[in-house]
Write an enzyme that holds these catalytic residues in place. Sequence first.
Site, PDB file in Angstrom:
ATOM      1  N   GLU A 107      -8.005 103.635  -4.135  1.00  0.00           N
ATOM      2  CA  GLU A 107      -8.371 103.411  -5.577  1.00  0.00           C
ATOM      3  C   GLU A 107      -8.762 104.521  -6.372  1.00  0.00           C
ATOM      4  OE1 GLU A 107      -9.382  99.713  -3.232  1.00  0.00           O
ATOM      5  OE2 GLU A 107     -10.465 101.770  -3.037  1.00  0.00           O
ATOM      6  N   TYR A 119      -1.139 111.696  -7.343  1.00  0.00           N
ATOM      7  CA  TYR A 119      -1.011 110.473  -5.955  1.00  0.00           C
ATOM      8  C   TYR A 119       0.670 109.989  -6.532  1.00  0.00           C
ATOM      9  CZ  TYR A 119      -5.785 110.097  -4.780  1.00  0.00           C
ATOM     10  OH  TYR A 119      -7.074 110.501  -4.659  1.00  0.00           O
TER      11      TYR A 119
END
Length: 144
Positions: A107, A119
Site C-alpha cells: 500500500e 513502484y
Amino acid sequence: MKPDGVALQPMEPIHLDGVVALERQVFSNPWTQIDFQSALTHNNAYCRVVTFRGKRVGYAVGFWIAKEFHLADFAIHPEWQRRGLGRQALVKVCQEVAELARVVSLEVRISNVPAIEMYKQSGFQTMAIRKAYYTNPEEDALVM
C-alpha cells in the site's frame, strides 16, 4: 548517481534504533520499536536493511501470506532519495522473495507520487484503492 553498491542485509536488533529513527523521519504515522521487534520474531517476516556502499540508507519489512509477499514497510533516508537507490533496493527485495511469492503487494499513500512512480517503474500496478486507510492525516491508499 548510479545505484551501484546497493545491497540488502538481514535486519538485526542492533539496527533497530537507526531503523526506528528513520521511520519517524519518513512517515507521519510511524511503526514503533515494538512493531519492528515483533517483525523480527515472526517466521513469516522478511526484514532487511538497505545499504549503499556500506552505509545504511533504508530498510524493507514484509510478510509472506501463503504465496503472497506483502511489503509492509519500505523506506530510504530522505538524503538518499531520488537517486535510484529505492528502485534498486525494491528490485533486490522482489528478487529475494520471488522463489516463495507469486505476488508482491503493498500500500502507498495516494499523495506519495514519487513512490507511486518508483513502484510503477518497478512493474507494480494499481489493483485497488483503500479508502481512509492511513491516519495522521487520513488518506486513501493505492494497493499495488
